[in-house]
Design a protein around this motif. Structure first.
Motif, PDB file in Angstrom:
ATOM      1  N   GLY A  37       0.786  -1.222   0.000  1.00  9.70           N
ATOM      2  CA  GLY A  37       0.000   0.000   0.000  1.00  9.70           C
ATOM      3  C   GLY A  37       0.820   1.275   0.000  1.00  9.70           C
ATOM      4  N   ILE A  65      -0.812   4.206  -2.055  1.00  3.08           N
ATOM      5  CA  ILE A  65      -1.968   4.828  -1.400  1.00  3.08           C
ATOM      6  C   ILE A  65      -1.496   5.740  -0.269  1.00  3.08           C
ATOM      7  CG2 ILE A  65      -3.991   4.387   0.038  1.00  3.08           C
ATOM      8  CD1 ILE A  65      -4.361   1.779  -1.556  1.00  3.08           C
ATOM      9  N   ASN A 103      -3.663   2.245  -7.552  1.00  5.60           N
ATOM     10  CA  ASN A 103      -4.188   2.624  -6.241  1.00  5.60           C
ATOM     11  C   ASN A 103      -3.916   4.096  -5.934  1.00  5.60           C
ATOM     12  OD1 ASN A 103      -5.197   0.059  -5.786  1.00  5.60           O
ATOM     13  ND2 ASN A 103      -3.297  -0.634  -4.849  1.00  5.60           N
ATOM     14  N   ASN A 107      -6.054   6.280  -8.213  1.00  4.24           N
ATOM     15  CA  ASN A 107      -7.448   6.393  -7.768  1.00  4.24           C
ATOM     16  C   ASN A 107      -7.611   7.379  -6.616  1.00  4.24           C
ATOM     17  OD1 ASN A 107      -8.423   4.625  -9.695  1.00  4.24           O
ATOM     18  ND2 ASN A 107      -8.183   2.840  -8.368  1.00  4.24           N
TER      19      ASN A 107
END
Length: 149
Positions: free
Chosen positions: A53, A56, A78, A81
């Motif tokens: 992650g 993000i 990710n 987005n």
């Protein structure tokens, strides 16, 4: 306007980082100040060594700095987005220093990204039929003398 850039160092003369989520620093450049007072600040990327992650977390850290645009050479889906959800435009940077990328952005010569790295046209999984002729002849001459029991 605050612009976020991925960097390998903490100065404007340092290299532009090739990996957004795993870069060493983020430079936040504020172009709204008077020319002689334009400022930039470097922040360590706390997501750099994340097990997962990283994109993000990196995107969220730039949102927390209230950037209005991001410059990165590539970006995973990710992180992409996260920025799309916040209506932040992402631009494809040039290879070179942070300052060169800022100058290119201010001159309007950077291209806006239209999708995350790996999701654009021509980057999907191919549906090729594997039309090779299989001309291998297996000339290994196996001489195994196994005496299975």
């Amino acid at each position: 306007m605050k612009i976020g850039l991925s960097s390998d160092g903490s100065n404007l003369s340092d290299s532009f980082a090739s990996n957004f989520g795993r870069c060493t620093y983020f430079i936040v450049y504020d172009s709204t100040m008077e020319i002689e007072k334009e400022i930039s600040t470097a922040y360590s990327n706390t997501a750099q060594n994340a097990a997962g992650g990283a994109g993000i977390q990196a995107a969220q850290s730039l949102l927390n700095k209230q950037v209005e645009a991001v410059i990165a050479p590539q970006m995973g889906p990710n992180a992409w987005n996260v920025f799309q959800g916040a209506n932040i435009k992402v631009y494809t940077g040039i290879i070179g220093s942070i300052q060169e990328n800022i100058d290119a952005f201010l001159a309007g010569t950077l291209k806006e990204m239209t999708g995350a790295h790996g999701t654009g046209p021509g980057r999907g999984q191919g549906m090729g039929r594997g039309m090779g002729r299989g001309m291998g002849r297996g000339m290994g001459r196996g001489q195994g003398r196994g005496r299975g029991n």
